[in-house]
Motif scaffolding. Structure first.
Motif, PDB file in Angstrom:
ATOM      1  N   HIS A 124       8.700  18.307   6.444  1.00 37.09           N
ATOM      2  CA  HIS A 124       8.873  19.748   6.259  1.00 37.09           C
ATOM      3  C   HIS A 124      10.092  20.192   7.052  1.00 37.09           C
ATOM      4  CE1 HIS A 124       8.150  24.085   6.816  1.00 37.09           C
ATOM      5  NE2 HIS A 124       7.629  23.992   5.607  1.00 37.09           N
ATOM      6  N   PRO A 125      10.948  21.038   6.447  1.00 34.90           N
ATOM      7  CA  PRO A 125      12.187  21.425   7.129  1.00 34.90           C
ATOM      8  C   PRO A 125      11.950  22.010   8.526  1.00 34.90           C
ATOM      9  CG  PRO A 125      11.805  22.766   5.144  1.00 34.90           C
ATOM     10  CD  PRO A 125      10.854  21.617   5.110  1.00 34.90           C
ATOM     11  N   ASP A 126      10.860  22.807   8.716  1.00 31.89           N
ATOM     12  CA  ASP A 126      10.616  23.394  10.039  1.00 31.89           C
ATOM     13  C   ASP A 126       9.597  22.601  10.836  1.00 31.89           C
ATOM     14  OD1 ASP A 126      12.256  25.379   9.138  1.00 31.89           O
ATOM     15  OD2 ASP A 126      10.556  26.619   8.442  1.00 31.89           O
ATOM     16  N   LEU A 127       8.510  22.229  10.167  1.00 31.73           N
ATOM     17  CA  LEU A 127       7.441  21.545  10.898  1.00 31.73           C
ATOM     18  C   LEU A 127       7.834  20.113  11.229  1.00 31.73           C
ATOM     19  CD1 LEU A 127       4.398  22.718   8.730  1.00 31.73           C
ATOM     20  CD2 LEU A 127       5.186  23.711  10.884  1.00 31.73           C
ATOM     21  N   GLY A 128       8.812  19.596  10.541  1.00 30.58           N
ATOM     22  CA  GLY A 128       9.214  18.205  10.759  1.00 30.58           C
ATOM     23  C   GLY A 128       8.292  17.277   9.992  1.00 30.58           C
ATOM     24  N   ARG A 129       8.162  16.035  10.517  1.00 29.98           N
ATOM     25  CA  ARG A 129       7.279  15.052   9.919  1.00 29.98           C
ATOM     26  C   ARG A 129       5.841  15.434  10.234  1.00 29.98           C
ATOM     27  NH1 ARG A 129       8.004   9.659   8.921  1.00 29.98           N
ATOM     28  NH2 ARG A 129      10.168   9.084   9.163  1.00 29.98           N
ATOM     29  N   VAL A 130       5.020  15.638   9.228  1.00 31.84           N
ATOM     30  CA  VAL A 130       3.606  15.932   9.495  1.00 31.84           C
ATOM     31  C   VAL A 130       2.815  14.675   9.142  1.00 31.84           C
ATOM     32  CG1 VAL A 130       1.707  17.514   9.082  1.00 31.84           C
ATOM     33  CG2 VAL A 130       4.062  18.312   8.808  1.00 31.84           C
ATOM     34  N   SER A 131       2.004  14.232  10.080  1.00 26.44           N
ATOM     35  CA  SER A 131       1.258  12.988   9.875  1.00 26.44           C
ATOM     36  C   SER A 131       0.163  13.176   8.817  1.00 26.44           C
ATOM     37  CB  SER A 131       0.638  12.562  11.202  1.00 26.44           C
ATOM     38  OG  SER A 131      -0.579  11.899  10.956  1.00 26.44           O
ATOM     39  N   PRO A 132      -0.059  12.156   7.979  1.00 28.66           N
ATOM     40  CA  PRO A 132      -1.139  12.240   6.992  1.00 28.66           C
ATOM     41  C   PRO A 132      -2.481  12.538   7.657  1.00 28.66           C
ATOM     42  CG  PRO A 132       0.111  10.218   6.682  1.00 28.66           C
ATOM     43  CD  PRO A 132       0.659  10.881   7.902  1.00 28.66           C
ATOM     44  N   ALA A 133      -2.679  11.997   8.854  1.00 26.40           N
ATOM     45  CA  ALA A 133      -3.946  12.246   9.547  1.00 26.40           C
ATOM     46  C   ALA A 133      -4.154  13.739   9.755  1.00 26.40           C
ATOM     47  CB  ALA A 133      -3.954  11.517  10.887  1.00 26.40           C
ATOM     48  N   GLU A 134      -3.052  14.488   9.833  1.00 26.50           N
ATOM     49  CA  GLU A 134      -3.162  15.919  10.060  1.00 26.50           C
ATOM     50  C   GLU A 134      -3.287  16.700   8.757  1.00 26.50           C
ATOM     51  OE1 GLU A 134      -0.585  19.367  12.347  1.00 26.50           O
ATOM     52  OE2 GLU A 134      -0.272  17.275  12.875  1.00 26.50           O
ATOM     53  N   PHE A 135      -2.484  16.322   7.751  1.00 28.08           N
ATOM     54  CA  PHE A 135      -2.500  17.171   6.556  1.00 28.08           C
ATOM     55  C   PHE A 135      -3.449  16.703   5.450  1.00 28.08           C
ATOM     56  CE2 PHE A 135       1.030  14.333   5.290  1.00 28.08           C
ATOM     57  CZ  PHE A 135       0.749  14.108   3.954  1.00 28.08           C
ATOM     58  N   ILE A 136      -3.814  15.410   5.438  1.00 28.62           N
ATOM     59  CA  ILE A 136      -4.734  14.957   4.377  1.00 28.62           C
ATOM     60  C   ILE A 136      -6.087  15.702   4.452  1.00 28.62           C
ATOM     61  CG2 ILE A 136      -6.074  12.986   3.487  1.00 28.62           C
ATOM     62  CD1 ILE A 136      -3.291  12.649   2.596  1.00 28.62           C
ATOM     63  N   PRO A 137      -6.668  15.870   5.652  1.00 32.31           N
ATOM     64  CA  PRO A 137      -7.929  16.624   5.703  1.00 32.31           C
ATOM     65  C   PRO A 137      -7.779  18.054   5.172  1.00 32.31           C
ATOM     66  CG  PRO A 137      -7.577  15.449   7.751  1.00 32.31           C
ATOM     67  CD  PRO A 137      -6.319  15.297   6.958  1.00 32.31           C
ATOM     68  N   ILE A 138      -6.647  18.691   5.465  1.00 32.96           N
ATOM     69  CA  ILE A 138      -6.445  20.057   4.967  1.00 32.96           C
ATOM     70  C   ILE A 138      -6.264  20.031   3.452  1.00 32.96           C
ATOM     71  CG2 ILE A 138      -4.988  22.101   5.101  1.00 32.96           C
ATOM     72  CD1 ILE A 138      -4.289  21.314   7.950  1.00 32.96           C
ATOM     73  N   ALA A 139      -5.553  19.015   2.972  1.00 29.07           N
ATOM     74  CA  ALA A 139      -5.347  18.889   1.531  1.00 29.07           C
ATOM     75  C   ALA A 139      -6.690  18.664   0.835  1.00 29.07           C
ATOM     76  CB  ALA A 139      -4.401  17.728   1.236  1.00 29.07           C
ATOM     77  N   GLU A 193       0.871  -1.174   0.000  1.00 33.88           N
ATOM     78  CA  GLU A 193       0.000   0.000   0.000  1.00 33.88           C
ATOM     79  C   GLU A 193       0.902   1.216   0.000  1.00 33.88           C
ATOM     80  OE1 GLU A 193      -2.911   0.432   3.151  1.00 33.88           O
ATOM     81  OE2 GLU A 193      -3.573   2.385   2.377  1.00 33.88           O
ATOM     82  N   ALA A 194       0.635   2.118  -0.928  1.00 31.37           N
ATOM     83  CA  ALA A 194       1.433   3.349  -0.988  1.00 31.37           C
ATOM     84  C   ALA A 194       0.845   4.352  -0.009  1.00 31.37           C
ATOM     85  CB  ALA A 194       1.398   3.918  -2.405  1.00 31.37           C
ATOM     86  N   LEU A 195       1.676   4.911   0.872  1.00 29.34           N
ATOM     87  CA  LEU A 195       1.205   5.887   1.870  1.00 29.34           C
ATOM     88  C   LEU A 195       2.101   7.111   1.818  1.00 29.34           C
ATOM     89  CD1 LEU A 195       0.631   3.151   4.521  1.00 29.34           C
ATOM     90  CD2 LEU A 195      -1.182   4.683   3.711  1.00 29.34           C
ATOM     91  N   VAL A 196       1.464   8.251   1.708  1.00 31.30           N
ATOM     92  CA  VAL A 196       2.255   9.465   1.514  1.00 31.30           C
ATOM     93  C   VAL A 196       2.872   9.931   2.835  1.00 31.30           C
ATOM     94  CG1 VAL A 196       0.350  11.079   1.872  1.00 31.30           C
ATOM     95  CG2 VAL A 196       2.230  11.710   0.334  1.00 31.30           C
ATOM     96  N   ARG A 197       4.038  10.544   2.727  1.00 32.34           N
ATOM     97  CA  ARG A 197       4.702  11.132   3.893  1.00 32.34           C
ATOM     98  C   ARG A 197       5.121  12.542   3.542  1.00 32.34           C
ATOM     99  NH1 ARG A 197       2.433   7.802   5.811  1.00 32.34           N
ATOM    100  NH2 ARG A 197       3.069   5.955   6.971  1.00 32.34           N
ATOM    101  N   TRP A 198       5.050  13.412   4.563  1.00 29.68           N
ATOM    102  CA  TRP A 198       5.456  14.800   4.332  1.00 29.68           C
ATOM    103  C   TRP A 198       6.539  15.168   5.331  1.00 29.68           C
ATOM    104  CZ3 TRP A 198       2.162  19.726   5.690  1.00 29.68           C
ATOM    105  CH2 TRP A 198       2.817  20.882   5.218  1.00 29.68           C
TER     106      TRP A 198
END
Ligand code: C2E
Ligand code: CA
Ligand code: CA
Length: 707
Positions: free
Chosen positions: A490-505, A483-488
């Motif tokens: 960010h240089p300042d924010l660090g690792r942002v969980s998909p649970a956090e950014f997918i809804p915003i996306a 299963e392909a799962l995206v990861r983000w």
């Protein structure tokens, strides 16, 4: 004729002798008398003489008595004057004819003068009574017309007596339309009301009950009218009932009520709900939010520098601006699309004008405080284009204060007050911004805003990665796919969980390019592994709700995959149950389109939605993924074991492959295997890994299996 003046009797006869004798007899009896020699004279002189009663001979030269009587009756003033016809003795034919032409009564010649005066007096009395009755009927009819009230009568089967003119007028129908019974009356009701009317009428007929009801009909002029029907049931001697009723046009009254309501609850300038009405809505929405354990927000919105606009352009322009602003706000709240912030179920007007340049918005159902910030930004965004007022371009800016239930209060008044004080704070901060009442909510909303801002640049800046989580066949634990799962990162924010950014996306629409990027990346990776000589495997890619609604989705996704040189049949698209339920027909169509390119379709997080077996049957799907929450609870002795085995056997009966995800423990593995689950995914085998680590993991896994 009044009691003081004697009644005037007009004698019409060609026999001069008879006239003289009759005159003498009648004058003696207290009548006033006039004489005419023939019918033509009667017709000519009637209106001048206005007799109270007429004694009319049948046989006369010129116009005879029959013809004269008929003409008299045709004159509205002559239609009710008593006419006593003088016929030959026993001339039955003449007597019949006399009645036919409208004579009141007849006497036979030779005339008995004694009796004649009594006959005439009797006829006069009867006429006075009839006149009084007619006058009272006319008054009643007038009253009914004024009250827009008609009356009707019906038998036990609901069959009407013919209707009066007033009744037709109330309905706005020509009299040529015959409404025979209650059923036909109910057919006049507008579609929305018809069933209710039918039911009420049928009930009343069945039980012989009195009833009243209001419904709307489309009048012949096309206008909708409000009708109020009242019926009294009377039991008649031979059993059964009879209905006597009224029928009233209360359109005007309803309109007036509507107007009063409008004045009491709406602001005259903008047509928006006023503060009292918003407050009433808020009270209702609060009760609902408490019951459903949901959040709710109140936004207090103030136009910056409105006073200056009012002062320079004048009052009328100021009002025009308020109206235009209100219109844009309303459009924003109506749209309430992707976040589904506006609960349609409440169906409330959610923006109102509080006073002066202050508006209030009510968000009756939000998932969290950040939703309120999203709306606040949209409301402010709605004013970014200038207004054209009095030939000038005017830019309006707002400050917004936000209070949230339950964080900022549990009563309508507290929430309103706190939204106002947040507004004051926003103005202190220098206007043109929004502010939560609670500092912590401000921080959260700020964080979200920051994430959104960075997310917009993340694709360009190459901050996303795709991780792959292996999927194993349950029977022999061979690797069958990923299963392909995206990861983000960010240089300042660090690792942002998909649970956090997918809804915003999702909310910002960024999920569309991100999702296609993930798909392209996964496809290229499969091609690379193929080229490296690895056993061909499949890959699952998640598709979000927002993506699913993109126009021509299937063509876009197919292009992404073929551009990488991969066959679409190597990709399973994972969709959640709720997405598939949203719009049944459209969803089925989209799925067929996707499948026509070769994509497989999996239902993700299965068991958390409410899809029924019969619904699933209609969907062109290949895989069910049992939601992690059920798998996690396996072996803890709850009901989840039963649910999982049911899902598995159900999937089998539908010929679907079953995948269990979130497998962390050996006991879970054992159970799932025993139940006949097809594929497994979870930390027990591997977490999602960067592509670069997959080869090593697969090799190690295969060594372990063959050991
Ligand atoms: P999901 O589709 O249900 O993905 C499974 C999630 O469970 C992943 O979380 C995965 O890392 C996690 N997981 C896998 N095995 C285990 C386990 O044994 N135990 C536990 N506790 N968790 C396990 P992740 O990667 O954080 O993704 C979360 C959600 O974000 C996904 O849920 C999916 O809905 C969404 N998501 C992730 N990547 C994408 C993407 O590329 N596109 C879209 N639209 N959504 C994505
Ligand atoms: Ca998934
Ligand atoms: Ca899942």
């Amino acid at each position: 004729m009044t009691s003081s003046t004697p009644a005037l009797c007009l004698i019409v006869d060609d026999d001069e002798m008879l006239r003289a004798l009759t005159r003498a007899a009648l004058e003696c009896a207290g009548f006033q008398v006039e004489e005419l020699p023939d019918g033509n004279q009667l017709v000519a002189e009637f209106r001048r003489l206005r007799p109270d009663v007429i004694l009319l001979d049948v046989l006369m030269p010129g116009l005879d008595g029959f013809a004269a009587c008929a003409q008299l009756r045709a004159d509205p003033l002559g239609s009710h004057v008593p006419v006593l016809m003088m016929t030959g003795l026993d001339d039955v034919e003449s007597i019949n004819h006399a009645y036919e032409v409208g004579a009141t009564d007849f006497v036979t010649k030779p005339i008995s003068f004694d009796l004649l005066s009594h006959r005439l007096r009797y006829m006069l009395r009867a006429k006075i009574t009839a006149d009084a009755l007619r006058a009272s009927e006319a008054r009643l009819a007038l009253a009914q017309r004024i009250a827009r009230l008609g009356h009707w009568q019906a038998d036990a089967q609901g069959v009407f007596e013919p209707w009066s003119r007033e009744t037709y007028e109330v309905l706005g129908l020509p009299r040529s339309v015959v409404i025979g019974d209650l059923k036909e009356l109910s057919r006049l009701a507008i579609a929305e009301d018809r069933e209710r009317v039918d039911v009420a009428f049928a009930e009343a007929l069945r039980h012989g009950n009195s009833f009243n009801l209001e419904f709307r009909i489309a009048g012949s002029d096309g206008d909708v009218r409000n009708l109020y029907v009242v019926a009294l049931a009377e039991n008649v001697v031979d059993g059964g009932a009879r209905f006597i009723g009224t029928l009233q046009d209360i359109t005007e009254r309803r309109r007036a009520e509507q107007q009063i309501h409008q004045l009491a609850y709406f602001d005259a300038v903008t047509g928006l709900p006023n503060r009292a009405s918003i407050r009433a809505h808020l009270v209702q929405a609060l009760a609902l939010a408490k019951r459903n354990e949901r959040s709710l927000a109140v936004l207090s919105i103030d136009l910056d520098h409105f006073q200056r606009i009012n002062d320079t352009l004048g009052f009328a322009s100021g009002n025009e601006l308020l109206r235009a602003v209100g219109e844009r706000f309303r459009a924003v709240l109506r749209a309430g699309d992707s976040v589904s912030l506006m609960s349609e179920t409440l169906n409330l007007e959610t923006v109102g004008r509080a006073a002066g340049d202050e508006f209030i918005a009510l968000l009756p159902d939000i998932a969290n405080a950040e939703d309120a910030a999203v709306i606040a930004r949209r409301l402010r965004g709605a004013l970014s284009e200038p207004f054209e007022i009095a030939d000038q371009e005017i830019y309006a800016r707002t400050s917004i204060g936000i209070s949230v239930f339950p964080d900022d209060g549990a009563s309508a008044d507290d929430l309103l007050k706190h939204a106002d004080s947040a507004l004051a704070q926003a103005k202190r901060e220098g206007r043109d911004c929004y502010q939560f009442f609670t500092a912590a909510l401000n921080a959260r909303a700020f964080k979200r805003l920051t994430v959104e801002m960075h997310l917009r640049r993340a694709l360009d800046r190459d901050q996303f990665m795709v991780y792959f989580q292996p999927k194993l066949r349950a029977s022999d634990l061979a690797v069958v796919g990923f299963e392909a799962l995206v990861r983000w990162m960010h240089p300042d924010l660090g690792r942002v969980s998909p649970a956090e950014f997918i809804p915003i996306a999702e909310e910002t629409g960024l999920i569309v390019p991100i999702g296609e990027w993930v798909l392209g990346h996964a496809a290229s990776q499969l091609v690379a592994w193929d080229q490296a000589g690895r056993a061909p495997s499949k890959c699952a890619v998640n598709l979000s709700a927002m993506q699913f609604r993109v126009k021509d989705l299937h063509q876009r996704l197919a292009r992404v995959v073929t551009d990488c040189g991969l066959d679409a049949s190597r990709i399973d698209l994972e969709l959640t149950e709720s997405v598939l339920m949203e719009d049944g027909q459209a969803a089925i169509r989209t799925l067929h389109e996707l499948k026509s390119h070769g994509f497989g379709v999996a239902v993700d997080d299965f068991g958390t939605g409410y899809s029924s077996l019969s619904y699933l049957k209609r969907l062109p799907i290949d895989v069910l993924k049992i939601d992690q929450s059920f798998v996690r609870e396996l072996g803890t002795g709850g009901e989840d074991a039963a649910i999982v085995s049911t899902i598995i056997s159900m999937a089998r009966s539908l010929n679907l492959k079953v995948v269990a995800e979130g497998v962390e423990l050996q006991t879970q593995l054992d159970f799932l295997r025993a139940q006949g689950c097809d594929e497994l995914q979870g930390f027990l085998f591997s977490p999602p890994l960067p592509a670069a680590e997959i080869a090593a993991w697969v090799d190690a896994h295969e060594r372990k299996l063959s050991a």
